[in-house]
Design an enzyme around this catalytic site. Sequence first.
Site, PDB file in Angstrom:
ATOM      1  N   CYS A   1       0.801  -1.023  -0.016  1.00  0.00           N
ATOM      2  CA  CYS A   1       0.019  -0.163  -0.013  1.00  0.00           C
ATOM      3  C   CYS A   1       0.837   1.310   0.013  1.00  0.00           C
ATOM      4  O   CYS A   1       2.103   1.283   0.404  1.00  0.00           O
ATOM      5  CB  CYS A   1      -1.029  -0.009   1.032  1.00  0.00           C
ATOM      6  SG  CYS A   1      -1.835  -1.231   1.510  1.00  0.00           S
TER       7      CYS A   1
ATOM      8  N   ARG B   1       3.189   0.256  -5.309  1.00  0.00           N
ATOM      9  CA  ARG B   1       3.130  -0.283  -4.109  1.00  0.00           C
ATOM     10  C   ARG B   1       1.922  -1.189  -3.757  1.00  0.00           C
ATOM     11  O   ARG B   1       1.665  -1.808  -2.917  1.00  0.00           O
ATOM     12  CB  ARG B   1       3.050   0.776  -3.109  1.00  0.00           C
ATOM     13  CG  ARG B   1       4.231   1.732  -2.928  1.00  0.00           C
ATOM     14  CD  ARG B   1       4.199   2.722  -1.874  1.00  0.00           C
ATOM     15  NE  ARG B   1       4.332   2.054  -0.516  1.00  0.00           N
ATOM     16  CZ  ARG B   1       5.473   1.985  -0.215  1.00  0.00           C
ATOM     17  NH1 ARG B   1       6.489   2.343  -0.696  1.00  0.00           N
ATOM     18  NH2 ARG B   1       5.750   1.326   1.014  1.00  0.00           N
TER      19      ARG B   1
ATOM     20  N   TRP C   1      -2.622  -2.793  -1.545  1.00  0.00           N
ATOM     21  CA  TRP C   1      -2.459  -4.215  -2.029  1.00  0.00           C
ATOM     22  C   TRP C   1      -2.770  -4.994  -0.975  1.00  0.00           C
ATOM     23  O   TRP C   1      -2.698  -4.806   0.292  1.00  0.00           O
ATOM     24  CB  TRP C   1      -0.959  -4.137  -2.162  1.00  0.00           C
ATOM     25  CG  TRP C   1      -0.452  -5.714  -2.365  1.00  0.00           C
ATOM     26  CD1 TRP C   1      -0.428  -6.156  -3.782  1.00  0.00           C
ATOM     27  CD2 TRP C   1       0.058  -6.623  -1.762  1.00  0.00           C
ATOM     28  NE1 TRP C   1       0.254  -7.313  -3.894  1.00  0.00           N
ATOM     29  CE2 TRP C   1       0.268  -7.777  -2.688  1.00  0.00           C
ATOM     30  CE3 TRP C   1       0.284  -6.992  -0.369  1.00  0.00           C
ATOM     31  CZ2 TRP C   1       0.821  -9.091  -2.050  1.00  0.00           C
ATOM     32  CZ3 TRP C   1       0.712  -8.016   0.230  1.00  0.00           C
ATOM     33  CH2 TRP C   1       0.867  -9.204  -0.685  1.00  0.00           C
TER      34      TRP C   1
ATOM     35  N   ASN D   1      -0.771   1.672   5.789  1.00  0.00           N
ATOM     36  CA  ASN D   1       0.364   0.872   5.109  1.00  0.00           C
ATOM     37  C   ASN D   1       1.071  -0.060   6.252  1.00  0.00           C
ATOM     38  O   ASN D   1       1.636   0.706   7.150  1.00  0.00           O
ATOM     39  CB  ASN D   1       1.244   1.592   4.579  1.00  0.00           C
ATOM     40  CG  ASN D   1       2.405   0.878   3.713  1.00  0.00           C
ATOM     41  OD1 ASN D   1       3.579   1.361   3.722  1.00  0.00           O
ATOM     42  ND2 ASN D   1       2.346  -0.460   3.497  1.00  0.00           N
ATOM     43  N   GLY D   2       0.692  -1.512   5.925  1.00  0.00           N
ATOM     44  CA  GLY D   2       1.280  -2.225   7.165  1.00  0.00           C
ATOM     45  C   GLY D   2       0.346  -3.489   7.390  1.00  0.00           C
ATOM     46  O   GLY D   2      -0.362  -3.608   6.650  1.00  0.00           O
TER      47      GLY D   2
ATOM     48  N   GLU E   1      15.970 -16.960 -12.369  1.00  0.00           N
ATOM     49  CA  GLU E   1      15.436 -15.858 -12.775  1.00  0.00           C
ATOM     50  C   GLU E   1      14.558 -15.771 -14.096  1.00  0.00           C
ATOM     51  O   GLU E   1      13.634 -14.977 -14.295  1.00  0.00           O
ATOM     52  CB  GLU E   1      16.465 -14.691 -12.889  1.00  0.00           C
ATOM     53  CG  GLU E   1      16.125 -13.024 -13.262  1.00  0.00           C
ATOM     54  CD  GLU E   1      15.095 -12.491 -12.090  1.00  0.00           C
ATOM     55  OE1 GLU E   1      14.949 -13.185 -11.245  1.00  0.00           O
ATOM     56  OE2 GLU E   1      14.561 -11.421 -12.512  1.00  0.00           O
TER      57      GLU E   1
ATOM     58  N   LYS F   1      10.829 -14.618 -13.900  1.00  0.00           N
ATOM     59  CA  LYS F   1      10.110 -13.481 -14.786  1.00  0.00           C
ATOM     60  C   LYS F   1       8.645 -14.144 -15.531  1.00  0.00           C
ATOM     61  O   LYS F   1       7.903 -13.417 -15.618  1.00  0.00           O
ATOM     62  CB  LYS F   1      11.300 -13.217 -15.854  1.00  0.00           C
ATOM     63  CG  LYS F   1      11.609 -11.712 -16.291  1.00  0.00           C
ATOM     64  CD  LYS F   1      12.158 -10.820 -15.124  1.00  0.00           C
ATOM     65  CE  LYS F   1      11.503 -10.834 -13.705  1.00  0.00           C
ATOM     66  NZ  LYS F   1      12.101 -10.153 -12.688  1.00  0.00           N
TER      67      LYS F   1
ATOM     68  N   GLU G   1       5.807 -14.767 -13.291  1.00  0.00           N
ATOM     69  CA  GLU G   1       5.199 -13.444 -12.429  1.00  0.00           C
ATOM     70  C   GLU G   1       4.364 -12.478 -13.412  1.00  0.00           C
ATOM     71  O   GLU G   1       3.260 -11.875 -13.082  1.00  0.00           O
ATOM     72  CB  GLU G   1       6.255 -12.867 -11.598  1.00  0.00           C
ATOM     73  CG  GLU G   1       7.059 -11.862 -12.629  1.00  0.00           C
ATOM     74  CD  GLU G   1       8.219 -11.216 -11.827  1.00  0.00           C
ATOM     75  OE1 GLU G   1       7.587 -10.597 -10.744  1.00  0.00           O
ATOM     76  OE2 GLU G   1       9.137 -10.947 -12.172  1.00  0.00           O
TER      77      GLU G   1
ATOM     78  N   HIS H   1      16.418 -36.403 -10.057  1.00  0.00           N
ATOM     79  CA  HIS H   1      16.006 -36.678  -8.728  1.00  0.00           C
ATOM     80  C   HIS H   1      14.736 -36.803  -8.396  1.00  0.00           C
ATOM     81  O   HIS H   1      14.293 -36.292  -7.027  1.00  0.00           O
ATOM     82  CB  HIS H   1      16.973 -36.145  -7.582  1.00  0.00           C
ATOM     83  CG  HIS H   1      18.275 -36.652  -7.775  1.00  0.00           C
ATOM     84  ND1 HIS H   1      18.959 -37.800  -7.577  1.00  0.00           N
ATOM     85  CD2 HIS H   1      19.621 -35.916  -8.252  1.00  0.00           C
ATOM     86  CE1 HIS H   1      20.298 -37.778  -8.088  1.00  0.00           C
ATOM     87  NE2 HIS H   1      20.634 -36.664  -8.368  1.00  0.00           N
TER      88      HIS H   1
ATOM     89  N   LYS I   1       5.250  -3.590  -6.630  1.00  0.00           N
ATOM     90  CA  LYS I   1       6.708  -3.524  -6.796  1.00  0.00           C
ATOM     91  C   LYS I   1       7.546  -3.578  -5.408  1.00  0.00           C
ATOM     92  O   LYS I   1       8.577  -3.857  -5.578  1.00  0.00           O
ATOM     93  CB  LYS I   1       7.002  -1.942  -7.433  1.00  0.00           C
ATOM     94  CG  LYS I   1       8.322  -1.846  -7.982  1.00  0.00           C
ATOM     95  CD  LYS I   1       8.734  -2.447  -9.175  1.00  0.00           C
ATOM     96  CE  LYS I   1      10.073  -2.034  -9.495  1.00  0.00           C
ATOM     97  NZ  LYS I   1      10.655  -3.240 -10.229  1.00  0.00           N
TER      98      LYS I   1
HETATM   99  C1  F6R Z   1      10.485  -9.881  -9.596  1.00  0.00           C
HETATM  100  C2  F6R Z   1      10.726  -8.807  -8.449  1.00  0.00           C
HETATM  101  C3  F6R Z   1      10.817  -9.375  -7.053  1.00  0.00           C
HETATM  102  C4  F6R Z   1      11.594  -8.586  -6.157  1.00  0.00           C
HETATM  103  C5  F6R Z   1      11.443  -8.815  -4.770  1.00  0.00           C
HETATM  104  C6  F6R Z   1      12.649  -7.961  -3.617  1.00  0.00           C
HETATM  105  O1  F6R Z   1      10.657  -9.327 -10.790  1.00  0.00           O
HETATM  106  O2  F6R Z   1      10.705  -7.716  -8.869  1.00  0.00           O
HETATM  107  O3  F6R Z   1      10.944 -10.580  -6.857  1.00  0.00           O
HETATM  108  O4  F6R Z   1      12.982  -8.698  -6.533  1.00  0.00           O
HETATM  109  O5  F6R Z   1      10.154  -8.546  -4.280  1.00  0.00           O
HETATM  110  O6  F6R Z   1      12.388  -6.670  -4.039  1.00  0.00           O
HETATM  111  P1  F6R Z   1      13.593  -5.528  -3.741  1.00  0.00           P
HETATM  112  O7  F6R Z   1      14.652  -5.709  -4.641  1.00  0.00           O
HETATM  113  O8  F6R Z   1      12.973  -4.182  -4.029  1.00  0.00           O
HETATM  114  O9  F6R Z   1      13.938  -5.712  -2.504  1.00  0.00           O
END
Ligand code: F6R
Length: 598
Positions: A2, A27, A72, A98-99, A471, A475, A478, A494, A593
């Site tokens: 949030c 957020r 969120w 927020n929290g 990764e 990607k 998500e 395994h 994000k």
């Molecule tokens: C995936 C992504 C997340 C962040 C994770 C950590 O594309 O962006 O997995 O990498 O939430 O976020 P930060 O780097 O801001 O601590």
Amino acid sequence: MCGIVGFAAGENVTDDIFAGLLSLEYRGYDSAGIAVIRDGRIECEKVTGRVSKLKEAAKGLFGKVGIGHTRWATHGAATKANAHPHLSYDGRFALVHNGIIENSTELKNELAGLGIEFKSETDSEVIVQLIAKNYLGDPVKALDAAVRRLTGSFAVALICTDFPTSVFAAKKGSPLIAGVGKASAMLASDILALSPHADKICRLEDGELLEMRKNGFGFYKEGKPIEKEFEEIKMKNIKTDKGQFEHFMLKEIFDQPEVAKSIIEKRIKNDEVVFPELDPEIFSDIKHISIIACGSAYNAGIAGKYILKELMRLPVTVSLASEYRYATPLPLEGTLTVFISQSGETADTIAAAERVRFLRGRSVSIVNVKDSTLTRLSDYTLYTEAGPEVAVATTKGYTAQVMTLCLLGIWAKRNERSVLFEATEAIKSIPEIMLRLLGTKDKAEELAKRIRKETSVYFIGRNIDYAVALEASLKLKEISYIHSEAYAAGELKHGSIALIEEGTKVFALSLIPELTDKTISSIREVKTRGACVFAVCREEDGATAEVSDEVIPLPVVHPIVGAVCEVIPFQLLAYFTAKYRGADIDKPRNLAKSVTVE
Ligand code: F6R
């Protein structure tokens, strides 16, 4: 997660709150709302879905103080009733939060027992009801008494009809920044929402409260007024636009060569890697490097681990912050802890950093967002210089993290000339190699069309290729919502190989010459069971091409370059797959994000 915003000004604040919320949408974006005070009453509008929908809904709002929220969801679905602001039972207060309030059920039961009726399923509503119940004419005191009863994390902003020119706020564990501009006072979860208006800012610390009016602030701690300094805002009017690109994610993928160039400009001077922010002796008695991060930043840590181990000949461990924070604490003597975080606000990483601090461990943070919370919890901060990243799925943030880790390893060995020369030259070639890998765009798009209807996709690789596979898989899942997993190629047999059946799509990553034969064996194992294999391998590697159904050939590169750049075709693959599936690329479902809750 949030995002919260509050404004106090001499004129209508609705548009400023709306603009602030738009910049905080990263957020969380499942519902939003604004409340203002007009003629001694609270007026409030909320919408489900994106902040942009608030523009129309809130156009009738008028008030000189107000608060806003983009959500969120943690407690209760994304409905209008659960959207913030929440109003107190007596209509006197409106609050945004927020929290997470961990004892909300207990508090809710207590308040319900007093006859207070709850309108939402959120944990946040208990705060505003507690405030109303504690209120004896002083909102700061009522807010203070209420937040003392909360366990968990919060940044809250509050308006009260008895004080129609003030916004009140409190903070513990979630970010909150106050700002002052020419004609208004403001607060928000992130500087992004303040930068268009504020000349100076002041970060609240845990346990602090404030009352803000258009021309002044009062700060409080433990029931007493305190003095706090405002500082000049360093990031003024941070602009983010997509340019000619259809999505921020694609723009950010294409930003990578430029980001790599600016990292090189900052970190390589006269062919020597420089980290002026670090104590030159920082590695002198280090026997273990412990990397801690979440999500893609964790994957960056895994990629970095292979490089750091090779360069430094030291044990390197990588932990998920969410696991580290509750694991049995071990002595940190001889350990350098490296936190990695794009946002610098990830709650689990912050909690891990607090723990390392408590244990008196030495730490370095690799962070993108300037002055974020993590930077204040570690001994040293290395900024990744990736620039603002808007798409929720990180791309340039990730490659900048891996590159910074590699540079750190080279710097640590700066007295060993032989290691240095080759590795530094490798780093210098990264922008050029990135440009070449962006040339795989058409091939990635073609493969995206071939996998867009799949329900499960697998990625396999060994060593650095495995780190990149992790990764690549994250990607894809998500943003396209296709289930995908990454496996260490040798581990597949395994158990997980049971998942392979006729037509299963498997991406095999194979850039490391010494391991090519081993990965070929893994490719054969899945092909025998009917898999269709798309390999990413060195352009000269005919053997891998021969056993695979399709190949994306990549140039022959130093392992450092592979660790940083090999992900690019997979970023493009994820992007185009999501696009062909009609997904919301820059704001994937259920994500945000910056994950500022546990
Ligand atoms: C995936 C992504 C997340 C962040 C994770 C950590 O594309 O962006 O997995 O990498 O939430 O976020 P930060 O780097 O801001 O601590």
